[in-house]
Enzyme design. Sequence first.
Site, PDB file in Angstrom:
ATOM      1  N   VAL A 141     -37.136 -50.960 -87.877  1.00 60.58           N
ATOM      2  CA  VAL A 141     -37.782 -51.462 -89.093  1.00 60.58           C
ATOM      3  C   VAL A 141     -39.102 -52.161 -88.757  1.00 60.58           C
ATOM      4  O   VAL A 141     -40.127 -51.940 -89.416  1.00 60.58           O
ATOM      5  CB  VAL A 141     -36.827 -52.415 -89.850  1.00 60.58           C
ATOM      6  CG1 VAL A 141     -37.551 -53.118 -90.987  1.00 60.58           C
ATOM      7  CG2 VAL A 141     -35.624 -51.639 -90.375  1.00 60.58           C
ATOM      8  N   LYS A 160     -40.155 -53.886 -75.589  1.00 59.03           N
ATOM      9  CA  LYS A 160     -40.220 -53.162 -76.857  1.00 59.03           C
ATOM     10  C   LYS A 160     -41.420 -53.663 -77.668  1.00 59.03           C
ATOM     11  O   LYS A 160     -42.169 -52.869 -78.236  1.00 59.03           O
ATOM     12  CB  LYS A 160     -38.904 -53.386 -77.627  1.00 59.03           C
ATOM     13  CG  LYS A 160     -38.807 -52.645 -78.943  1.00 59.03           C
ATOM     14  CD  LYS A 160     -38.533 -51.159 -78.739  1.00 59.03           C
ATOM     15  CE  LYS A 160     -38.100 -50.460 -80.017  1.00 59.03           C
ATOM     16  NZ  LYS A 160     -39.168 -50.168 -80.950  1.00 59.03           N
ATOM     17  N   THR A 184     -34.227 -58.912 -92.635  1.00 57.14           N
ATOM     18  CA  THR A 184     -32.932 -58.888 -91.941  1.00 57.14           C
ATOM     19  C   THR A 184     -31.762 -58.958 -92.916  1.00 57.14           C
ATOM     20  O   THR A 184     -31.737 -59.817 -93.801  1.00 57.14           O
ATOM     21  CB  THR A 184     -32.883 -60.074 -90.952  1.00 57.14           C
ATOM     22  OG1 THR A 184     -33.999 -59.956 -90.073  1.00 57.14           O
ATOM     23  CG2 THR A 184     -31.592 -60.097 -90.150  1.00 57.14           C
ATOM     24  N   PRO A 232     -27.567 -59.242 -94.009  1.00 52.70           N
ATOM     25  CA  PRO A 232     -27.615 -59.099 -95.466  1.00 52.70           C
ATOM     26  C   PRO A 232     -28.682 -60.035 -96.042  1.00 52.70           C
ATOM     27  O   PRO A 232     -28.562 -61.266 -95.948  1.00 52.70           O
ATOM     28  CB  PRO A 232     -26.221 -59.511 -95.924  1.00 52.70           C
ATOM     29  CG  PRO A 232     -25.487 -60.008 -94.702  1.00 52.70           C
ATOM     30  CD  PRO A 232     -26.372 -59.963 -93.534  1.00 52.70           C
ATOM     31  N   ASP A 268     -29.926 -61.223 -98.785  1.00 54.83           N
ATOM     32  CA  ASP A 268     -29.773 -62.334 -99.733  1.00 54.83           C
ATOM     33  C   ASP A 268     -29.139 -63.550 -99.045  1.00 54.83           C
ATOM     34  O   ASP A 268     -29.542 -64.688 -99.278  1.00 54.83           O
ATOM     35  CB  ASP A 268     -28.908 -61.905-100.923  1.00 54.83           C
ATOM     36  CG  ASP A 268     -29.496 -60.699-101.647  1.00 54.83           C
ATOM     37  OD1 ASP A 268     -30.611 -60.812-102.165  1.00 54.83           O
ATOM     38  OD2 ASP A 268     -28.839 -59.643-101.665  1.00 54.83           O
ATOM     39  N   ASP A 326     -34.360 -50.934-103.317  1.00 55.00           N
ATOM     40  CA  ASP A 326     -33.431 -50.237-104.229  1.00 55.00           C
ATOM     41  C   ASP A 326     -34.191 -49.786-105.477  1.00 55.00           C
ATOM     42  O   ASP A 326     -33.948 -48.699-106.007  1.00 55.00           O
ATOM     43  CB  ASP A 326     -32.293 -51.177-104.648  1.00 55.00           C
ATOM     44  CG  ASP A 326     -31.669 -51.879-103.459  1.00 55.00           C
ATOM     45  OD1 ASP A 326     -30.592 -51.476-103.027  1.00 55.00           O
ATOM     46  OD2 ASP A 326     -32.288 -52.828-102.942  1.00 55.00           O
ATOM     47  N   HIS A 348     -28.935 -57.207-102.989  1.00 60.00           N
ATOM     48  CA  HIS A 348     -29.287 -55.992-102.251  1.00 60.00           C
ATOM     49  C   HIS A 348     -27.974 -55.534-101.634  1.00 60.00           C
ATOM     50  O   HIS A 348     -27.640 -55.878-100.514  1.00 60.00           O
ATOM     51  CB  HIS A 348     -30.340 -56.290-101.185  1.00 60.00           C
ATOM     52  CG  HIS A 348     -30.605 -55.132-100.256  1.00 60.00           C
ATOM     53  ND1 HIS A 348     -31.090 -53.931-100.691  1.00 60.00           N
ATOM     54  CD2 HIS A 348     -30.420 -54.988 -98.922  1.00 60.00           C
ATOM     55  CE1 HIS A 348     -31.200 -53.101 -99.661  1.00 60.00           C
ATOM     56  NE2 HIS A 348     -30.793 -53.723 -98.576  1.00 60.00           N
TER      57      HIS A 348
HETATM   58  P1  NAD Z   1     -33.005 -52.601 -84.549  1.00 61.91           P
HETATM   59  O1  NAD Z   1     -31.740 -52.855 -83.836  1.00 61.91           O
HETATM   60  O2  NAD Z   1     -33.730 -51.319 -84.324  1.00 61.91           O
HETATM   61  O3  NAD Z   1     -34.036 -53.760 -84.207  1.00 61.91           O
HETATM   62  C1  NAD Z   1     -33.699 -55.095 -84.189  1.00 61.91           C
HETATM   63  C2  NAD Z   1     -34.663 -55.798 -83.248  1.00 61.91           C
HETATM   64  O4  NAD Z   1     -34.429 -57.202 -83.316  1.00 61.91           O
HETATM   65  C3  NAD Z   1     -34.493 -55.381 -81.778  1.00 61.91           C
HETATM   66  O5  NAD Z   1     -35.734 -54.932 -81.271  1.00 61.91           O
HETATM   67  C4  NAD Z   1     -34.031 -56.664 -81.101  1.00 61.91           C
HETATM   68  O6  NAD Z   1     -34.524 -56.804 -79.767  1.00 61.91           O
HETATM   69  C5  NAD Z   1     -34.606 -57.732 -82.013  1.00 61.91           C
HETATM   70  N1  NAD Z   1     -33.927 -59.029 -81.933  1.00 61.91           N
HETATM   71  C6  NAD Z   1     -32.589 -59.265 -81.965  1.00 61.91           C
HETATM   72  N2  NAD Z   1     -32.366 -60.588 -81.896  1.00 61.91           N
HETATM   73  C7  NAD Z   1     -33.562 -61.196 -81.826  1.00 61.91           C
HETATM   74  C8  NAD Z   1     -33.987 -62.554 -81.746  1.00 61.91           C
HETATM   75  N3  NAD Z   1     -33.106 -63.563 -81.737  1.00 61.91           N
HETATM   76  N4  NAD Z   1     -35.303 -62.796 -81.693  1.00 61.91           N
HETATM   77  C9  NAD Z   1     -36.191 -61.799 -81.700  1.00 61.91           C
HETATM   78  N5  NAD Z   1     -35.861 -60.508 -81.774  1.00 61.91           N
HETATM   79  C10 NAD Z   1     -34.564 -60.210 -81.838  1.00 61.91           C
HETATM   80  O7  NAD Z   1     -32.689 -52.796 -86.100  1.00 61.91           O
HETATM   81  P2  NAD Z   1     -33.581 -52.262 -87.324  1.00 61.91           P
HETATM   82  O8  NAD Z   1     -33.113 -50.924 -87.724  1.00 61.91           O
HETATM   83  O9  NAD Z   1     -35.023 -52.468 -86.981  1.00 61.91           O
HETATM   84  O10 NAD Z   1     -33.155 -53.273 -88.462  1.00 61.91           O
HETATM   85  C11 NAD Z   1     -33.582 -54.622 -88.423  1.00 61.91           C
HETATM   86  C12 NAD Z   1     -32.980 -55.404 -89.571  1.00 61.91           C
HETATM   87  O11 NAD Z   1     -33.530 -54.957 -90.805  1.00 61.91           O
HETATM   88  C13 NAD Z   1     -31.458 -55.235 -89.710  1.00 61.91           C
HETATM   89  O12 NAD Z   1     -30.856 -56.476 -89.999  1.00 61.91           O
HETATM   90  C14 NAD Z   1     -31.325 -54.282 -90.864  1.00 61.91           C
HETATM   91  O13 NAD Z   1     -30.082 -54.395 -91.527  1.00 61.91           O
HETATM   92  C15 NAD Z   1     -32.465 -54.768 -91.731  1.00 61.91           C
HETATM   93  N6  NAD Z   1     -32.875 -53.848 -92.788  1.00 61.91           N
HETATM   94  C16 NAD Z   1     -33.049 -54.389 -94.018  1.00 61.91           C
HETATM   95  C17 NAD Z   1     -33.426 -53.593 -95.075  1.00 61.91           C
HETATM   96  C18 NAD Z   1     -33.585 -54.223 -96.424  1.00 61.91           C
HETATM   97  O14 NAD Z   1     -33.741 -53.527 -97.438  1.00 61.91           O
HETATM   98  N7  NAD Z   1     -33.578 -55.535 -96.514  1.00 61.91           N
HETATM   99  C19 NAD Z   1     -33.632 -52.220 -94.883  1.00 61.91           C
HETATM  100  C20 NAD Z   1     -33.473 -51.699 -93.607  1.00 61.91           C
HETATM  101  C21 NAD Z   1     -33.088 -52.521 -92.562  1.00 61.91           C
END
Ligand code: NAD
Length: 316
Positions: A15, A41, A123, A125, A127, A152, A179
């Site tokens: 994301v 990364k 991030t 959930p 809400d 959504d 959400h």
């Molecule tokens: P991902 O696993 O690809 O990436 C997560 C990243 O966070 C990783 O690079 C990891 O190293 C980093 N990370 C973890 N803990 C950390 C910390 N304490 N400090 C700094 N970095 C840290 O996951 P993703 O697919 O990129 O999803 C990220 C978040 O976005 C998830 O929680 C996902 O559910 C959320 N998301 C939300 C929506 C929405 O509509 N709100 C939509 C899609 C994804």
Amino acid sequence: RMKEGKLVLVGAGMVGSATLNAILAQSVVSEIVVIDANEDKALGEVLDALHTTSFAYSTNTTIRVGSYADCADASIIVMTAGPSIQAGDNDRRVLAEKNIAVMDAVMAEITRYTRSAVLIVVTNPVDLVTYFAQTKYNYPADKIFGTGTLLDTARMRQLIAAQCNVDSKNVHGYLLGEHGESAFIPWSMVNVAGIPVDELPRAFGLSAALDKEKILADTKAAGLRVLKLKGFTSSGIAQSVARLVRAIVLNERCVLPVSCVLQGEYDLEQVAMSVPCVIGANGRERVLEVTLLPEEQDQLAACCESLQKMLLQLGL
Ligand code: NAD
């Protein structure tokens, strides 16, 4: 002093990476600082993004890996760190616990340096994470919100637009509330180019009325469907964040549904959930109290109850 156009992106996963690119493509920020627990990364994403700056229509944005000290003069912070649910994973509570811990660590750092930046939470959930961050760290309630049902809503608009064979941007309306599972569509507010839902078959030559239940169900299932098919979701959420960033940087005062901590609006409090808000340079400039039918107001209250129950289970 805050630097206008300086944005800190926390999280460079699927994301975060897509969000970085979507924000860059809009050419509205001058500096993006990327932070991720995985420093390689973060650096990889930064270098890859830097390779776009020499192309004709790319802005010469400063893009670099940084630290939380960069939040001190940032005007916007976007939080995308923490794991996502995996396909087949049905324990939302485990994800909530993990990501609240991630948000806790990140907020402890951010608030050492600022409470002035507009903070967009992605991030999940979303809400619960937004509510936790605002209340535990006493972050100004108008400066922190989650992307909530903005994504959504985009999905719903696309589904209705496809049926009418028009541009999604001509479909108006929202999903409100959580959400997640309890989200709902106040159908009284949905229209296509001003044409109410019940008039759509006549106006667009549809063979049947819109199947409202199916549209809601498909909208809610869309995220998981993408996740199952490609392993993660990124494009839609990245555009949702980019839309918010643009609204803030350009002080657009556009109306978008975002998840914010309610303080008596709609007679609700002690919850973060999505309602339409005016978004501008100061973040959430105003919570709009739109006119809902009594049953829609009940659905909003039910979302609130459902979210509060989860907050309680998490001890928040
Ligand atoms: P991902 O696993 O690809 O990436 C997560 C990243 O966070 C990783 O690079 C990891 O190293 C980093 N990370 C973890 N803990 C950390 C910390 N304490 N400090 C700094 N970095 C840290 O996951 P993703 O697919 O990129 O999803 C990220 C978040 O976005 C998830 O929680 C996902 O559910 C959320 N998301 C939300 C929506 C929405 O509509 N709100 C939509 C899609 C994804």
